[in-house]
Each structure stands twice: as structure tokens, then as C-alpha cells.
Scaffold this active site. Structure first.
Site, PDB file in Angstrom:
ATOM      1  N   ASP A   1       7.731  43.803  17.303  1.00 25.24           N
ATOM      2  CA  ASP A   1       6.601  44.563  16.762  1.00 25.24           C
ATOM      3  C   ASP A   1       5.723  43.597  15.973  1.00 25.24           C
ATOM      4  OD1 ASP A   1       4.904  46.571  16.026  1.00 25.24           O
ATOM      5  OD2 ASP A   1       6.372  47.716  14.875  1.00 25.24           O
ATOM      6  N   ASP A  21       0.943  46.000  20.833  1.00 26.45           N
ATOM      7  CA  ASP A  21       1.634  45.128  19.881  1.00 26.45           C
ATOM      8  C   ASP A  21       3.121  45.400  19.746  1.00 26.45           C
ATOM      9  OD1 ASP A  21       1.111  47.622  18.769  1.00 26.45           O
ATOM     10  OD2 ASP A  21       1.050  46.852  16.731  1.00 26.45           O
ATOM     11  N   GLU A  22       3.697  46.125  20.678  1.00 25.50           N
ATOM     12  CA  GLU A  22       5.085  46.542  20.500  1.00 25.50           C
ATOM     13  C   GLU A  22       5.753  46.673  21.860  1.00 25.50           C
ATOM     14  OE1 GLU A  22       7.389  50.296  18.302  1.00 25.50           O
ATOM     15  OE2 GLU A  22       5.216  50.322  18.583  1.00 25.50           O
TER      16      GLU A  22
END
Length: 382
Positions: free
Chosen positions: A21, A115-116
Site C-alpha cells: 500500500d 496504489d494498492e
């Protein structure tokens, strides 16, 4: 009898799962690219008068600024807050860089957002001896190649890997072993569990379920009676168990975009061109490989933040932008006359047929962050 004491997870065929993350992703990119923003409270999206915060830097979060918060509220809580317009093409480019790093180690990657992502490194392409070593190497590569930090969680299932990545944020690495898993969840509030949103957490609290241990004490029959099909998942995670695979072929169920307007709209001649523009932005995403969808949903949010939605499904897939526009306009027109002026319009296309891998890894360029159903889906969890 229902098992209430922590029991180590079975050791046979243990998987090695990493959850990565990026830390305050949008805001961190802005601070990286503009040195004057570093170490200052930054909000991406919105503006001082309208809109909502899409992401907040850690300096802003110290003042209680969070994603999906109205900009006016964020400014009131942090008078020195700096609003920065989002640059989604830049965020997408960085996301592709990060995913290129992931692919050095495994082909089994499940993106959750720009983003993860989850990575299954049980049988990695590059073996460093442990999932922890792989996670550390990935974090170092992200820092060296993008100038950004990421937090990583390592465990034997997805649920615990995500909990682990949240545990030492920002710029942290945390491991939950099979022996630690069942005990780790005991003291955590159920609202911290991925998959338990605010509404479900409130329902659990009303039943006297506040922590993982409280949840473990409930029988499967009791949980099924109150939470239906989700009961089996809750029963398992209370024991540190989660059999869900890292799904590299996870298909997006819908695509949507929305716009908050600098001035309220009331008349149809104002709403019509604005809605056409929203449809154009949505359709542009399809150029990345999404074939078609069958259900159009239009969202109208009013000045008092109340909202309504209207949907229509078609027998055949929608294959032309003009058809998307026509249906969207018909749905919006059915809401006139409006009870009050509009501040936001959104369009979503769902029941998607298929899409290529690249498009599944990219989020649509929202003017602001969608209102998250729970804290884990908000960008401030980064």
C-alpha cells in the site's frame, strides 16, 4: 462447541501473501514533484469552496483531514491546508512503475486501486528465501525508482496481510505468522477489519461484538442469522482464516466517473451539457480495452448533500458513446424538476462484459474521491 481460543493456523500448504500500500499516494506524489509542498499539509482535489478531499498528506491528517471530507470542513480543521488539483495521468504513470516492480517477483497480482495490491509470492519468480525479504526488496525498489514510500504486510492470507500493512504505516513492514494470526485479531476493533464497514461495525457493536475476540465467541449460526452470506467470512477472519485467493484475473464490475461543479446547476440547459461531458470522460476509459456494459446509472447530488440515482439496463451491450449519452440524459431528465440545485453529477456503467489487464489496474480520473463505503476503501488509509 464453537471454538473461542486462538489456535495456530494449519501449516499445510501455507501461502505467502504480501499486501503493498503506497503511503498517502496522491499527496505524496505532489510533495515529491513540488518541493515547496514537502512537510506541509496538502489536500489533493476539491478547492477551498467546493468539492471534497481526494487524498491528504500525513501532515494534513494530523488535523483530522481525511479523504471524502468536504473541502470547506477540511479547511476549517486545518487553516493552512494547501489544495492541489489532482493529476491522474501522473498517478497512473507511477502506478504502472510500481506494478512493473511487482511483476519482477510474481505474476499473481491483484490490484485493488492505483496504489494498492495483493501479491502471492508462494512460488515467486525471484526467491529471496522468504516473503518478508521479497516485501523488503520491493519496498526498497519502489523508493529507489519512484522516490515514494510504501508499506507492506506479509502473512499467510489476504485478510491478515492487509491488516499487517496498516499496522506500521507509513513506510513500514510488518509480518503476521501463522502462530500469531488468531491472537493478533483478538484485541482489534471489528471496525478495523477489512470487509467490515461502518454500518456493519455498528450492527456488531449493537450485538455486543466490539473486538475480534467478541466476534470469535459467536457461533456461525448466530452470525448467519444477523449477517447472512457474509457470516462465513466473519467467522473465519475472527480466527485468522481467509481462503480467498489472490485473484490475478479479478474483473471490474463497474466503471464510473463524476464531477463536482464550481457553481450549482438547476436548469436543464445547464445540466445537459455537463452530463454529456461526464459521459465523454467515462467513455474515454473504454478506449483502454473495456468492451461494453449493460447498465447505466446516473447519480445526482444536491446542495444539501442528499443524492438520488436512476438506472436502466439494456438487453444488448452498450457499444456506442451516443447510446450512453442518450440513456444518461433520459435518466437525468426523469428527475426534473429538481427539488434543489445540483452540486454533482455522476455516471456509472456496470454489468461489464470484459476488459484487458491494463484497464483493470487503472482507476478512472475522478474529479474527487468517491465517497468510500468504509475506511479501508478511502485513500486516507494509505
Amino acid at each position: 462447541m464453537d471454538r473461542t481460543s486462538p489456535t495456530p493456523a494449519p501449516t499445510a500448504s501455507l501461502r505467502r501473501i504480501v499486501h503493498i500500500d503506497m503511503d498517502a499516494f496522491y499527496a505524496s506524489v505532489e510533495q515529491r514533484d513540488d518541493p515547496s509542498l514537502r512537510f506541509r499539509p496538502v489536500a489533493v482535489g476539491g478547492n477551498r469552496a467546493r468539492g471534497v478531499v481526494a487524498a491528504a498528506s500525513y501532515e494534513a491528517r494530523q488535523f483530522g483531514v481525511r479523504s471524502a471530507m468536504p473541502s470547506v470542513t477540511a479547511q476549517r480543521q486545518c487553516p493552512d491546508l494547501i489544495f492541489v488539483p489532482p493529476r491522474f495521468e501522473v498517478y497512473k504513470a507511477v502506478s504502472l512503475q510500481v506494478h512493473d516492480i511487482f511483476r519482477r517477483y510474481t505474476a499473481i497480482i491483484q490490484p485493488l486501486s492505483l496504489d494498492e495490491a495483493y501479491l502471492d509470492v508462494t512460488a515467486p519468480l525471484i526467491d529471496r528465501g522468504s516473503a518478508t525479504a521479497i516485501a523488503a526488496e520491493i519496498r526498497a525498489a519502489i523508493k529507489a525508482e519512484t522516490g515514494l514510500t510504501a508499506s507492506a504486510g506479509v502473512s499467510y492470507n489476504k485478510f491478515l496481510a492487509k491488516l499487517a500493512s496498516d499496522y506500521r504505516k507509513p513506510d513500514g513492514l510488518f509480518v503476521i505468522t501463522p502462530k500469531q494470526g488468531p491472537g493478533f485479531v483478538e484485541t482489534l476493533p471489528v471496525g478495523k477489519f477489512h470487509g467490515v464497514g461502518p454500518v456493519t461495525a455498528s450492527r456488531m457493536n449493537a450485538l455486543g461484538i466490539y473486538t475480534g475476540l467478541d466476534l470469535r465467541r459467536q457461533s456461525l449460526a448466530f452470525l448467519t442469522g444477523h449477517f447472512g452470506k457474509a457470516a462465513a467470512y466473519y467467522y473465519g477472519i475472527a480466527r485468522g482464516e481467509d481462503d480467498r485467493p489472490v485473484d490475478a484475473d479479478r474483473v471490474r464490475k463497474s466503471l464510473g466517473t463524476e464531477t463536482t461543479f464550481p457553481q450549482d446547476l438547476a436548469a436543464w440547459h445547464e445540466v445537459e451539457p455537463a452530463l454529456v461531458a461526464v459521459c465523454a470522460r467515462l467513455w474515454a476509459a473504454y478506449q483502454r480495452g473495456v468492451s461494453s456494459g449493460r447498465t447505466v446509472t446516473v447519480k445526482l447530488k444536491f446542495t444539501d448533500f442528499r443524492q438520488i440515482t436512476r438506472s436502466r439496463s439494456t438487453a444488448e451491450p452498450i457499444v456506442m458513446r451516443s447510446e450512453l449519452e442518450r440513456i444518461s440524459l433520459d435518466l437525468a431528465r426523469s428527475c426534473f424538476p429538481l427539488p434543489r440545485p445540483l452540486r454533482l453529477l455522476g455516471v456509472t456503467l456496470s454489468n461489464l462484459d470484459d476488459e484487458d489487464r491494463a484497464s483493470r489496474q487503472l482507476a478512472l480520473p475522478f474529479d474527487h474521491a468517491p465517497e468510500a463505503p468504509n475506511a479501508h476503501s478511502a485513500r486516507d488509509s494509505g
